[in-house]
Motif scaffolding. Structure first.
Motif, PDB file in Angstrom:
ATOM      1  N   ARG A  20      56.787  50.956  59.705  1.00  0.00           N
ATOM      2  CA  ARG A  20      57.211  49.759  60.438  1.00  0.00           C
ATOM      3  C   ARG A  20      58.384  49.076  59.717  1.00  0.00           C
ATOM      4  O   ARG A  20      59.317  48.578  60.354  1.00  0.00           O
ATOM      5  CB  ARG A  20      56.026  48.789  60.536  1.00  0.00           C
ATOM      6  CG  ARG A  20      56.335  47.485  61.270  1.00  0.00           C
ATOM      7  CD  ARG A  20      55.154  46.520  61.199  1.00  0.00           C
ATOM      8  NE  ARG A  20      55.127  45.766  59.962  1.00  0.00           N
ATOM      9  CZ  ARG A  20      54.289  45.971  58.960  1.00  0.00           C
ATOM     10  NH1 ARG A  20      53.409  46.943  59.020  1.00  0.00           N
ATOM     11  NH2 ARG A  20      54.344  45.227  57.871  1.00  0.00           N
ATOM     12  N   VAL A  21      58.300  49.049  58.389  1.00  0.00           N
ATOM     13  CA  VAL A  21      59.305  48.358  57.584  1.00  0.00           C
ATOM     14  C   VAL A  21      60.648  49.078  57.755  1.00  0.00           C
ATOM     15  O   VAL A  21      60.743  50.288  57.628  1.00  0.00           O
ATOM     16  CB  VAL A  21      58.884  48.327  56.109  1.00  0.00           C
ATOM     17  CG1 VAL A  21      59.932  47.608  55.267  1.00  0.00           C
ATOM     18  CG2 VAL A  21      57.515  47.670  55.957  1.00  0.00           C
ATOM     19  N   GLY A  22      61.675  48.328  58.062  1.00  0.00           N
ATOM     20  CA  GLY A  22      62.981  48.911  58.347  1.00  0.00           C
ATOM     21  C   GLY A  22      63.209  49.122  59.828  1.00  0.00           C
ATOM     22  O   GLY A  22      64.318  49.457  60.249  1.00  0.00           O
ATOM     23  N   ASN A  23      62.164  48.914  60.632  1.00  0.00           N
ATOM     24  CA  ASN A  23      62.282  49.073  62.086  1.00  0.00           C
ATOM     25  C   ASN A  23      61.897  47.808  62.838  1.00  0.00           C
ATOM     26  O   ASN A  23      61.690  47.855  64.050  1.00  0.00           O
ATOM     27  CB  ASN A  23      61.363  50.214  62.564  1.00  0.00           C
ATOM     28  CG  ASN A  23      61.972  51.582  62.308  1.00  0.00           C
ATOM     29  OD1 ASN A  23      63.112  51.840  62.661  1.00  0.00           O
ATOM     30  ND2 ASN A  23      61.213  52.454  61.665  1.00  0.00           N
ATOM     31  N   GLU A  24      61.773  46.701  62.124  1.00  0.00           N
ATOM     32  CA  GLU A  24      61.206  45.495  62.741  1.00  0.00           C
ATOM     33  C   GLU A  24      62.268  44.699  63.499  1.00  0.00           C
ATOM     34  O   GLU A  24      62.759  43.675  63.033  1.00  0.00           O
ATOM     35  CB  GLU A  24      60.521  44.653  61.662  1.00  0.00           C
ATOM     36  CG  GLU A  24      59.315  45.365  61.080  1.00  0.00           C
ATOM     37  CD  GLU A  24      58.707  44.647  59.880  1.00  0.00           C
ATOM     38  OE1 GLU A  24      57.514  44.343  59.934  1.00  0.00           O
ATOM     39  OE2 GLU A  24      59.435  44.398  58.907  1.00  0.00           O
ATOM     40  N   PHE A  25      62.563  45.165  64.708  1.00  0.00           N
ATOM     41  CA  PHE A  25      63.601  44.524  65.511  1.00  0.00           C
ATOM     42  C   PHE A  25      63.038  43.854  66.769  1.00  0.00           C
ATOM     43  O   PHE A  25      63.749  43.123  67.444  1.00  0.00           O
ATOM     44  CB  PHE A  25      64.661  45.553  65.913  1.00  0.00           C
ATOM     45  CG  PHE A  25      65.297  46.240  64.735  1.00  0.00           C
ATOM     46  CD1 PHE A  25      66.021  45.512  63.797  1.00  0.00           C
ATOM     47  CD2 PHE A  25      65.156  47.601  64.532  1.00  0.00           C
ATOM     48  CE1 PHE A  25      66.602  46.127  62.702  1.00  0.00           C
ATOM     49  CE2 PHE A  25      65.733  48.232  63.440  1.00  0.00           C
ATOM     50  CZ  PHE A  25      66.457  47.496  62.523  1.00  0.00           C
ATOM     51  N   HIS A  74      51.508  53.715  66.094  1.00  0.00           N
ATOM     52  CA  HIS A  74      51.586  53.669  67.556  1.00  0.00           C
ATOM     53  C   HIS A  74      52.866  54.278  68.119  1.00  0.00           C
ATOM     54  O   HIS A  74      53.050  54.285  69.333  1.00  0.00           O
ATOM     55  CB  HIS A  74      51.447  52.221  68.049  1.00  0.00           C
ATOM     56  CG  HIS A  74      50.112  51.615  67.751  1.00  0.00           C
ATOM     57  ND1 HIS A  74      48.977  51.992  68.420  1.00  0.00           N
ATOM     58  CD2 HIS A  74      49.743  50.663  66.860  1.00  0.00           C
ATOM     59  CE1 HIS A  74      47.946  51.292  67.958  1.00  0.00           C
ATOM     60  NE2 HIS A  74      48.384  50.483  67.010  1.00  0.00           N
ATOM     61  N   GLY A  75      53.743  54.801  67.264  1.00  0.00           N
ATOM     62  CA  GLY A  75      54.957  55.416  67.776  1.00  0.00           C
ATOM     63  C   GLY A  75      56.204  54.802  67.187  1.00  0.00           C
ATOM     64  O   GLY A  75      56.157  53.763  66.520  1.00  0.00           O
ATOM     65  N   ASN A  76      57.352  55.432  67.479  1.00  0.00           N
ATOM     66  CA  ASN A  76      58.603  55.029  66.839  1.00  0.00           C
ATOM     67  C   ASN A  76      59.639  54.522  67.831  1.00  0.00           C
ATOM     68  O   ASN A  76      60.822  54.771  67.682  1.00  0.00           O
ATOM     69  CB  ASN A  76      59.176  56.204  66.026  1.00  0.00           C
ATOM     70  CG  ASN A  76      60.346  55.779  65.161  1.00  0.00           C
ATOM     71  OD1 ASN A  76      60.376  54.660  64.669  1.00  0.00           O
ATOM     72  ND2 ASN A  76      61.322  56.652  64.997  1.00  0.00           N
ATOM     73  N   THR A  77      59.189  53.839  68.878  1.00  0.00           N
ATOM     74  CA  THR A  77      60.114  53.090  69.728  1.00  0.00           C
ATOM     75  C   THR A  77      59.943  51.603  69.437  1.00  0.00           C
ATOM     76  O   THR A  77      59.042  51.219  68.690  1.00  0.00           O
ATOM     77  CB  THR A  77      59.859  53.401  71.212  1.00  0.00           C
ATOM     78  OG1 THR A  77      58.477  53.158  71.515  1.00  0.00           O
ATOM     79  CG2 THR A  77      60.197  54.842  71.536  1.00  0.00           C
ATOM     80  N   GLY A  78      60.776  50.773  70.050  1.00  0.00           N
ATOM     81  CA  GLY A  78      60.927  49.382  69.650  1.00  0.00           C
ATOM     82  C   GLY A  78      59.658  48.591  69.416  1.00  0.00           C
ATOM     83  O   GLY A  78      59.352  48.175  68.295  1.00  0.00           O
ATOM     84  N   ALA A  79      58.878  48.341  70.462  1.00  0.00           N
ATOM     85  CA  ALA A  79      57.653  47.566  70.307  1.00  0.00           C
ATOM     86  C   ALA A  79      56.557  48.391  69.656  1.00  0.00           C
ATOM     87  O   ALA A  79      55.747  47.866  68.887  1.00  0.00           O
ATOM     88  CB  ALA A  79      57.181  47.053  71.667  1.00  0.00           C
ATOM     89  N   ALA A  80      56.521  49.693  69.929  1.00  0.00           N
ATOM     90  CA  ALA A  80      55.464  50.544  69.388  1.00  0.00           C
ATOM     91  C   ALA A  80      55.523  50.613  67.867  1.00  0.00           C
ATOM     92  O   ALA A  80      54.492  50.563  67.192  1.00  0.00           O
ATOM     93  CB  ALA A  80      55.552  51.947  69.985  1.00  0.00           C
ATOM     94  N   VAL A  81      56.712  50.724  67.302  1.00  0.00           N
ATOM     95  CA  VAL A  81      56.809  50.822  65.847  1.00  0.00           C
ATOM     96  C   VAL A  81      56.573  49.473  65.202  1.00  0.00           C
ATOM     97  O   VAL A  81      56.128  49.393  64.047  1.00  0.00           O
ATOM     98  CB  VAL A  81      58.162  51.427  65.412  1.00  0.00           C
ATOM     99  CG1 VAL A  81      59.300  50.413  65.503  1.00  0.00           C
ATOM    100  CG2 VAL A  81      58.064  52.029  64.017  1.00  0.00           C
ATOM    101  N   ASN A  82      56.831  48.382  65.907  1.00  0.00           N
ATOM    102  CA  ASN A  82      56.490  47.064  65.376  1.00  0.00           C
ATOM    103  C   ASN A  82      54.997  46.804  65.446  1.00  0.00           C
ATOM    104  O   ASN A  82      54.437  46.114  64.602  1.00  0.00           O
ATOM    105  CB  ASN A  82      57.260  45.973  66.125  1.00  0.00           C
ATOM    106  CG  ASN A  82      58.651  45.767  65.567  1.00  0.00           C
ATOM    107  OD1 ASN A  82      58.882  44.879  64.774  1.00  0.00           O
ATOM    108  ND2 ASN A  82      59.572  46.620  65.969  1.00  0.00           N
ATOM    109  N   ALA A  83      54.331  47.364  66.456  1.00  0.00           N
ATOM    110  CA  ALA A  83      52.875  47.281  66.522  1.00  0.00           C
ATOM    111  C   ALA A  83      52.231  48.139  65.439  1.00  0.00           C
ATOM    112  O   ALA A  83      51.137  47.838  64.961  1.00  0.00           O
ATOM    113  CB  ALA A  83      52.380  47.719  67.896  1.00  0.00           C
TER     114      ALA A  83
END
Length: 434
Positions: free
Chosen positions: A157-162, A142-151
């Motif tokens: 996603r791993v390493g970006n779960e903030f 879903h993309g590489n910004t905050g909520a999008a990469v967590n979705a």
């Protein structure tokens, strides 16, 4: 032997100043592109390639479409940029054109691309419902910004779960079923039951949104079984949850309809878009919203915005793109390519080459699932995919590969003869791979 073009040498030299996405600096050797036209690209040495990647599955209208290029040039001379809070005719025309391609939607919120479109759709759903959690698929991007990469569900996603509030489930994928299903009907029923139980276990009243790609793209072009999206719609309605359909990759003709969810007759609350809306000629994305979502923001300001939202150059390119797609019947042509050439042609390749475990897709949106063993469906390793990519590039075919898959995703304007030529190149490359 001709000497290398100095511009190409200079481009490669300067490329060392760039940190490329999803890569370690200094380990990449990117394809050097000088120009594009239609479905073709040329490198600086003058070598010609058929683009079967549509770059990142976004150049739906092809490269350098004259109508879109002219619209951007004209707009640049008239008004190159303007603040997003202003009223501008081209921006309004872009929204009008977008809404004309989809039923029962009320307004457009413009962003700069697909990731921030998803970001803002999640924000809207959370504000609309007063809840926080978002359910999405493991097989998704879903993309590489905050909520999008967590979705996002895949390994990026791993390493970006903030960010918080994200819950995942498995969507339907019969070829690699998580549910021991033996038919599309079983896969659909069991995937819906799985989603239902995850929501029940997490607390239905805590969910703001169900967010899924209408056809998961980077995850493998996973066309959902009949009834699955409708089942998610019913599940969302039962619990007052917003249904967000991510059409960033699948939208604007890619599957042979304006939007992929139109194949299923489902009604979303929010739709995210980017890529094919103007073939990426100018960065743009956005969220299309239903009336009841818009009502939330009639008396309450949306807490967000972007300096370049609804940029006039992007707006002009959207207007020209959609007008050209209508007049040239590009969406209908994509449906024809899928039904009459790509679908049958790829199925024929699978009969000849055992490394192709499954062919799936529709329109100009196809994936070949590559396997080391058809009986066990064990995926090939990365070295096989790298070898295949090299064989294709040698033959003047620009591929799109992900994990153990080759995606066949040409521009929607590709002619029948070029599509057949691409299939012939694939046949040669698979034969050489064997």
């Amino acid at each position: 032997m001709t000497s290398p073009d100095p511009d190409g040498e200079r481009a490669r030299e300067l490329d060392r100043l760039i940190l490329h996405s999803w890569s370690k600096h200094g380990t990449t050797n990117p394809f050097t592109v000088a120009r594009g036209e239609g479905v073709r690209l040329w490198d600086y040495d003058g070598r010609e390639y058929l683009d079967f990647s549509s770059q990142l599955v976004n150049t739906n209208i092809g490269h350098a479409h004259p109508r879109v290029v002219e619209a951007i040039q004209r707009q640049a001379a008239e008004l190159a940029t303007v603040a997003p809070a202003t009223t501008n005719l081209r921006r309004g025309e872009a929204a009008e054109r977008i809404l004309s391609t989809i039923d029962d939607m009320a307004a457009v919120f413009f962003t700069n691309g697909g990731a921030d479109a998803v970001e803002n759709a999640i924000r809207m759903a959370r504000i609309h419902t007063g809840r926080a959690k978002v359910l999405s698929h493991y097989r998704s991007y879903h993309g590489n910004t905050g909520a999008a990469v967590n979705a996002t569900g895949d390994h990026r996603r791993v390493g970006n779960e903030f960010s918080t509030g994200h819950v995942h489930c498995f969507g339907p994928f019969l070829y690699r079923s998580e549910f021991w299903a033996e038919s599309e009907e079983q896969e659909c029923e069991r995937a819906l039951q799985h989603a239902r139980r995850v929501i029940e276990a997490e607390g239905p009243s805590t969910f703001a949104a169900i967010l899924v790609e209408s056809v998961p793209g980077t995850a493998g072009i996973l066309v959902p079984p009949a009834g699955y999206l409708q089942g998610l719609r019913e599940l969302a309605d039962r619990h007052g949850i917003v249904l967000i359909l991510d059409e960033v990759m699948a939208g604007f003709g890619r599957t042979g309809r304006w939007f992929a969810h139109q194949h299923d007759g489902v009604r979303p609350d929010l739709v995210t878009f980017a890529k094919g809306v103007n073939s990426g000629y100018v960065p743009v994305g956005g969220v299309i919203m239903a009336e009841h979502i818009l009502d939330t923001f009639r008396e309450r300001a949306i807490p967000g915005g972007l300096t370049y939202a609804g940029h006039p150059l992007a707006a002009a390119s959207i207007v020209a793109s959609i007008d050209a797609m209508r007049e040239e019947r590009i969406v209908e042509h994509a449906a024809h390519l899928g039904a009459d050439i790509l679908g049958p042609g790829l199925a024929a390749l699978a009969e000849r080459h055992a490394v192709i475990g499954e062919v799936r897709g529709r329109g100009c949106f196809w994936a070949l699932d590559l396997v080391a063993d058809r009986a066990t469906r064990e995926p090939v390793d990365a070295s096989v995919v790298a070898q295949l990519k090299g064989l294709l590039m040698e033959r003047g075919y620009v591929p799109f590969a992900a994990d153990n898959r080759l995606h066949v995703v040409p521009p929607l304007v590709m002619g029948d003869d070029d599509a057949r030529a691409g299939l012939a190149i694939l046949d040669e490359a698979f034969a050489a791979l064997s």
